[in-house]
Design a protein around this motif. Structure first.
Motif, PDB file in Angstrom:
ATOM      1  N   TRP A  95      90.043  12.403 -16.610  1.00 37.36           N
ATOM      2  CA  TRP A  95      88.771  11.789 -16.239  1.00 37.36           C
ATOM      3  C   TRP A  95      88.711  10.408 -16.857  1.00 37.36           C
ATOM      4  N   GLN A  96      88.519   9.424 -16.017  1.00 36.75           N
ATOM      5  CA  GLN A  96      88.422   8.024 -16.417  1.00 36.75           C
ATOM      6  C   GLN A  96      89.617   7.593 -17.269  1.00 36.75           C
ATOM      7  N   GLY A  97      90.808   8.001 -16.803  1.00 38.29           N
ATOM      8  CA  GLY A  97      92.057   7.581 -17.425  1.00 38.29           C
ATOM      9  C   GLY A  97      92.455   8.343 -18.676  1.00 38.29           C
ATOM     10  N   LYS A  98      91.709   9.342 -19.077  1.00 36.36           N
ATOM     11  CA  LYS A  98      92.025  10.102 -20.291  1.00 36.36           C
ATOM     12  C   LYS A  98      92.136  11.593 -19.969  1.00 36.36           C
TER      13      LYS A  98
END
Length: 156
Positions: A95-98
């Protein structure tokens, strides 16, 4: 002229009455059992099911309260016949690059496939997640009386 053996006429009548008194209640009980079994067998044999007419949908929730509120609303609005709440799952996702790891609660929802769009809209409007998970899989086969129950509970 008398027929039969002396002293046994009363006994044979008593035995006949006793047999009759046992046979009638047992017959009534057996009729109910056989009728129920027969109706179930006919129901299962005669039900026709089109694969994919029903779906199992899945929604993850952050906690029990959200899960129970959504489940109750879904059933009350006749968007599904049944919602199972499966506690304590762990979700690992990006989620959101993590990479995230969260404890969640899973809803397993049984409904008509035609209701999945309405179900999705209800979840989106009432779920706290920015992007709520609503995915569904068609039910290919199942217990005919159970699938009929879904049809009976969830209107077209």
């Amino acid at each position: 002229m008398r027929s039969g053996l002396p002293g046994l006429r009363g006994t044979s009548v008593c035995v006949s009455l006793r047999t009759l008194c046992l046979t009638i209640p047992l017959g009534v009980l057996m009729y109910q059992v056989l009728r129920t079994v027969g109706l179930r067998a006919i129901s299962m044999a005669s039900e026709t099911y089109t694969a994919g007419m029903h779906s199992a949908a899945f929604v993850t929730c952050p906690n029990d309260k959200v899960a129970k509120d959504l489940a109750r609303g879904i059933v009350e609005k006749k968007l599904a016949a049944c919602v199972n709440i499966i506690p304590a799952i762990t979700s690992v996702y990006e989620w959101q690059g993590k990479i995230q790891e969260d404890s969640e609660v899973l809803l397993m929802i049984k409904t008509r496939s035609s209701k999945v769009p309405d179900l999705t809209e209800y979840v989106r409007a009432n779920h706290p997640y920015e992007v709520a998970e609503v995915i569904s899989l068609p039910i290919e086969q199942g217990n005919p009386p159970y699938l009929k129950w879904i049809r009976d509970v969830v209107p077209e």
